[in-house]
Scaffold this active site. Structure first.
Site, mmCIF file in Angstrom:
data_model
loop_
_atom_site.group_PDB
_atom_site.id
_atom_site.type_symbol
_atom_site.label_atom_id
_atom_site.label_comp_id
_atom_site.label_asym_id
_atom_site.label_seq_id
_atom_site.Cartn_x
_atom_site.Cartn_y
_atom_site.Cartn_z
ATOM 1 N N THR A 15 0.396 -1.097 0.083
ATOM 2 C CA THR A 15 -0.169 0.186 0.179
ATOM 3 C C THR A 15 0.988 1.477 0.466
ATOM 4 O O THR A 15 0.592 2.432 -0.799
ATOM 5 C CB THR A 15 -0.695 -0.018 1.416
ATOM 6 O OG1 THR A 15 -1.810 -1.282 1.749
ATOM 7 C CG2 THR A 15 -1.796 1.687 1.385
ATOM 8 N N VAL A 16 1.823 1.154 0.740
ATOM 9 C CA VAL A 16 2.831 2.296 0.806
ATOM 10 C C VAL A 16 3.849 2.383 -0.318
ATOM 11 O O VAL A 16 3.960 3.611 -0.446
ATOM 12 C CB VAL A 16 3.240 2.161 2.047
ATOM 13 C CG1 VAL A 16 4.021 3.664 2.889
ATOM 14 C CG2 VAL A 16 2.180 3.302 3.275
ATOM 15 N N GLU A 133 8.503 9.997 9.833
ATOM 16 C CA GLU A 133 7.491 10.838 9.957
ATOM 17 C C GLU A 133 6.376 9.890 9.113
ATOM 18 O O GLU A 133 5.233 9.978 10.356
ATOM 19 C CB GLU A 133 7.611 12.225 8.841
ATOM 20 C CG GLU A 133 6.729 13.281 9.041
ATOM 21 C CD GLU A 133 6.426 14.102 9.882
ATOM 22 O OE1 GLU A 133 6.996 14.747 10.201
ATOM 23 O OE2 GLU A 133 5.300 13.396 10.745
ATOM 24 N N GLY A 138 0.010 9.231 9.900
ATOM 25 C CA GLY A 138 -0.339 8.829 8.420
ATOM 26 C C GLY A 138 0.028 10.113 7.660
ATOM 27 O O GLY A 138 1.301 10.754 7.993
ATOM 28 N N ILE A 140 0.232 13.090 8.463
ATOM 29 C CA ILE A 140 -0.363 14.710 9.192
ATOM 30 C C ILE A 140 1.544 14.605 9.480
ATOM 31 O O ILE A 140 2.105 13.833 10.003
ATOM 32 C CB ILE A 140 -0.683 14.519 10.323
ATOM 33 C CG1 ILE A 140 -2.315 14.062 10.090
ATOM 34 C CG2 ILE A 140 -0.546 15.672 10.955
ATOM 35 C CD1 ILE A 140 -2.787 13.869 11.632
ATOM 36 N N LYS A 209 2.242 3.942 18.926
ATOM 37 C CA LYS A 209 2.561 5.614 17.947
ATOM 38 C C LYS A 209 2.042 6.273 19.573
ATOM 39 O O LYS A 209 3.502 7.517 19.152
ATOM 40 C CB LYS A 209 1.260 5.772 17.164
ATOM 41 C CG LYS A 209 0.993 5.233 15.626
ATOM 42 C CD LYS A 209 -0.214 5.266 15.101
ATOM 43 C CE LYS A 209 0.071 5.030 13.788
ATOM 44 N NZ LYS A 209 -1.469 4.588 13.408
ATOM 45 N N GLY A 310 -3.387 5.042 4.681
ATOM 46 C CA GLY A 310 -3.567 4.900 3.534
ATOM 47 C C GLY A 310 -2.104 5.351 2.943
ATOM 48 O O GLY A 310 -1.770 6.327 3.189
HETATM 49 P P1 NAP Z 1 1.654 -4.072 2.365
HETATM 50 O O1 NAP Z 1 0.257 -2.858 1.926
HETATM 51 O O2 NAP Z 1 1.176 -5.201 3.418
HETATM 52 O O3 NAP Z 1 2.943 -4.081 1.707
HETATM 53 C C1 NAP Z 1 3.870 -4.707 2.770
HETATM 54 C C2 NAP Z 1 4.869 -4.704 0.951
HETATM 55 O O4 NAP Z 1 6.029 -5.759 1.846
HETATM 56 C C3 NAP Z 1 4.744 -5.797 -0.108
HETATM 57 O O5 NAP Z 1 4.876 -5.454 -0.388
HETATM 58 C C4 NAP Z 1 5.445 -6.987 1.243
HETATM 59 O O6 NAP Z 1 6.166 -7.657 -0.019
HETATM 60 C C5 NAP Z 1 7.084 -6.709 1.321
HETATM 61 N N1 NAP Z 1 7.152 -7.812 2.186
HETATM 62 C C6 NAP Z 1 7.222 -7.624 3.430
HETATM 63 N N2 NAP Z 1 7.677 -8.510 4.409
HETATM 64 C C7 NAP Z 1 8.858 -8.835 3.502
HETATM 65 C C8 NAP Z 1 9.814 -9.964 3.722
HETATM 66 N N3 NAP Z 1 10.411 -10.175 4.829
HETATM 67 N N4 NAP Z 1 10.474 -9.704 2.549
HETATM 68 C C9 NAP Z 1 10.332 -8.705 1.279
HETATM 69 N N5 NAP Z 1 9.583 -7.646 0.829
HETATM 70 C C10 NAP Z 1 8.443 -7.956 2.325
HETATM 71 O O7 NAP Z 1 1.645 -2.824 3.920
HETATM 72 P P2 NAP Z 1 1.796 -1.278 4.414
HETATM 73 O O8 NAP Z 1 0.235 -0.968 4.243
HETATM 74 O O9 NAP Z 1 2.370 -0.828 2.906
HETATM 75 O O10 NAP Z 1 2.646 -0.580 5.534
HETATM 76 C C11 NAP Z 1 4.357 -0.992 5.502
HETATM 77 C C12 NAP Z 1 4.340 -0.452 6.646
HETATM 78 O O11 NAP Z 1 4.444 1.327 6.346
HETATM 79 C C13 NAP Z 1 4.293 -1.114 7.673
HETATM 80 O O12 NAP Z 1 5.391 -0.531 8.778
HETATM 81 C C14 NAP Z 1 2.760 0.311 8.332
HETATM 82 O O13 NAP Z 1 2.975 -0.087 9.561
HETATM 83 C C15 NAP Z 1 3.164 1.552 8.152
HETATM 84 N N6 NAP Z 1 2.691 2.050 7.896
HETATM 85 C C16 NAP Z 1 1.349 1.566 6.588
HETATM 86 C C17 NAP Z 1 -0.023 2.960 6.551
HETATM 87 C C18 NAP Z 1 -1.084 2.363 5.494
HETATM 88 O O14 NAP Z 1 -1.847 3.097 5.802
HETATM 89 N N7 NAP Z 1 -0.895 1.148 4.750
HETATM 90 C C19 NAP Z 1 0.555 4.017 7.233
HETATM 91 C C20 NAP Z 1 1.257 4.333 8.185
HETATM 92 C C21 NAP Z 1 2.054 3.134 7.977
HETATM 93 P P3 NAP Z 1 4.707 -8.435 -1.503
HETATM 94 O O15 NAP Z 1 3.941 -7.490 -2.208
HETATM 95 O O16 NAP Z 1 5.363 -9.694 -2.344
HETATM 96 O O17 NAP Z 1 3.366 -9.227 0.044
HETATM 97 N N1 HSE Z 2 -2.914 0.863 10.075
HETATM 98 C C1 HSE Z 2 -2.676 2.257 10.465
HETATM 99 C C2 HSE Z 2 -3.700 3.106 10.716
HETATM 100 C C3 HSE Z 2 -2.141 2.634 9.181
HETATM 101 O O1 HSE Z 2 -5.179 2.216 10.579
HETATM 102 O O2 HSE Z 2 -3.576 4.032 11.493
HETATM 103 C C4 HSE Z 2 -1.074 4.840 10.073
HETATM 104 O O3 HSE Z 2 -0.371 4.201 10.159
#
Ligand code: NAP
Ligand code: HSE
Length: 435
Positions: A15-16, A133, A138, A140, A209, A310
């Site tokens: 996603t990110v 950040e 997210g 902000i 957080k 998101g």
């Molecule tokens: P996600 O959609 O599950 O994506 C994770 C990515 O990392 C995928 O591409 C996955 O590969 C890859 N990955 C996971 N384990 C791996 C490994 N062992 N080796 C190589 N690649 C690996 O997660 P996300 O929502 O983008 O979140 C990523 C990070 O950002 C997390 O720490 C989350 O807490 C943080 N975050 C997320 C949000 C949000 O709104 N989503 C907001 C703020 C912070 P595959 O594509 O092959 O599965």
């Molecule tokens: N899963 C987290 C949330 C992503 O819903 O706030 C943003 O850190």
């Protein structure tokens, strides 16, 4: 580093990471014009190369690999962006990047809140940036204002909504009557939830957080395990309806505050659902939006508000850090978190606030007196009580005056032992009415 062309290694492209690729593609000419930096994504680590390459066609398939360590070690990579999530292997990869004097940008709050001191020390020793950040609230801008603009401010409290998934679920339940399960699926489909959404609904994501916010706001070492944590899994549609009828809104709050009697030595950090008055500014924070109040002695009260989860909003925060890390590296500078002092954590038992309790009872003469007696004998004063339902469905909804958490717990234990009490339902703290 080749002139001002910066090689980026992306760990994770979900996603990110996927949103970052798109944002960078759209904005790279503007970034180059404004900063002189060309940010080039040279390698991307994922688990499933074929799926990621199909999902992100703007990148050549050859940049994708499932060997994340090779991405970090590649001499063509100048800055590492960790958006894979989880602790292992993210921790080893970030440490390896820092040891190789490569700045790291991460959105991984779980990692920072459990291994922060180790990672910050490694960044300081290597004199490179570790920027995060995107890890809190997210899109902000909140971490940088706390780390930089408010560095000299005696901050006393940081309080807010820091999890987009749970705020989305509670909003959809309250406003449209959508079920908890349906709302969670929606939040997952919209890219708000963690890979394992129990981290969202169980409160662990908000707790991480809260630990990060307490660490940077107070300059102390707070671990995620120091955060008293309750999620929203016990919140029912009936609780939300009760709150609405009585002028409240249910929100999952993260609160970090210094002990007013001894601000340098003790901090209280907690995450829990709360009833807040519908006139309170946090009550109007809907869906996946986040909002955080920062209260300082000199500055007074600040409020930070915006999209808290998101792909797009989070990628925006990552990109800001990435530009900073790349230009700091070119200038041979880096931002350090400074010295984090050890701190004593105030036990939750010392908390003082009002409480809402839902007590399921048998509908018989004398029951109310017995139940009220349990409150009185533990020094908890009842502010209001309504009976809802009859017979087997009889429930008593209490709101208490401000009481000490330990006295409330003793009350619950006594209620639990009464024959007339069938079940203690929800217990939700009231926030914003402490005085
Ligand atoms: P996600 O959609 O599950 O994506 C994770 C990515 O990392 C995928 O591409 C996955 O590969 C890859 N990955 C996971 N384990 C791996 C490994 N062992 N080796 C190589 N690649 C690996 O997660 P996300 O929502 O983008 O979140 C990523 C990070 O950002 C997390 O720490 C989350 O807490 C943080 N975050 C997320 C949000 C949000 O709104 N989503 C907001 C703020 C912070 P595959 O594509 O092959 O599965
Ligand atoms: N899963 C987290 C949330 C992503 O819903 O706030 C943003 O850190």
């Amino acid at each position: 580093m080749n002139d001002d062309v910066v090689g980026i290694g992306l760990l994770g492209c979900g996603t990110v990471g996927g949103a970052l690729v798109e944002l960078l593609a759209a904005e790279s000419a503007t970034i180059a014009a404004r900063t002189g930096l060309t940010l080039e994504i040279r390698r991307v680590a994922v688990r499933d190369v074929a799926a990621a390459a199909a999902r992100v066609p703007s990148l050549d398939r050859s940049v994708f690999t499932n060997d994340a360590a090779a991405v970090v070690a590649d001499p063509a990579i100048d800055v590492v962006v960790e958006v894979m999530g989880g602790i292992d292997p993210a921790r080893e990869l970030v440490l390896a990047a820092l040891a190789a004097h490569k700045p790291v940008v991460t959105a991984n709050k779980a990692l920072l809140a459990s291994h922060g001191p180790e990672l910050h020390a490694a960044a300081a020793a290597a004199r490179v940036d570790l920027l995060f950040e995107a890890a809190v609230a997210g899109g902000i801008p909140l971490v940088r204002p706390l780390r930089e603009s408010l560095l000299g401010e005696p901050i006393r409290r940081v309080m807010g909504i820091v999890n987009g998934t749970t705020n989305y679920i509670l909003t959809r339940m309250a406003e449209q009557g959508v079920s908890y399960d349906e709302a969670l699926v929606e939040a997952q489909e919209l890219g708000y939830a963690e890979a394992d959404p129990t981290a969202d609904v169980g409160g662990a994501d908000a707790a991480a957080k809260a630990a990060i916010l307490a660490t940077i706001a107070f300059g102390v070492d707070v671990h995620v395990d120091d955060v008293a944590t309750e999620g929203i899994t016990g919140i029912s549609a009936a609780d939300i309806a009760f709150a609405h009828r009585n002028g409240y809104v249910v929100k999952l709050l993260a609160i970090a505050e210094t002990d007013p009697g001894d601000p340098g030595r003790r901090v209280a950090v907690r995450v829990h659902p709360a009833l807040i008055d519908h006139d309170h500014p946090l009550a109007s924070v809907r869906l996946s939006f986040n909002a955080v109040f920062v209260e300082g002695e000199a500055v007074g009260q600040l409020m930070f508000y915006g999209p808290g989860a998101g792909g797009g909003p989070t990628a925006s925060a990552v990109l800001g850090d990435l530009i900073d890390a790349a230009s700091n590296r070119l200038q041979g500078s880096s931002a350090s978190l400074g010295v984090l002092a050890p701190v004593e954590i105030v036990p939750l038992d010392e908390l003082r606030c009002g409480y809402y309790l839902n007590v399921q009872v048998t509908d018989e003469p004398g029951v109310l007196a017995a139940v009220a007696g349990a409150f009185g004998s533990n020094g908890v004063s009842i502010r209001s009580m309504v009976q809802e339902g009859q017979g087997d469905a009889a429930g008593l909804a209490f709101i208490t005056h401000v009481a000490r958490e330990s006295d409330l717990r003793a009350t619950i234990a006594e209620l639990d032992g009464l024959d007339a009490v069938r079940r203690i339902g929800s217990v939700i703290r009231l926030v914003g009415e402490e005085s």
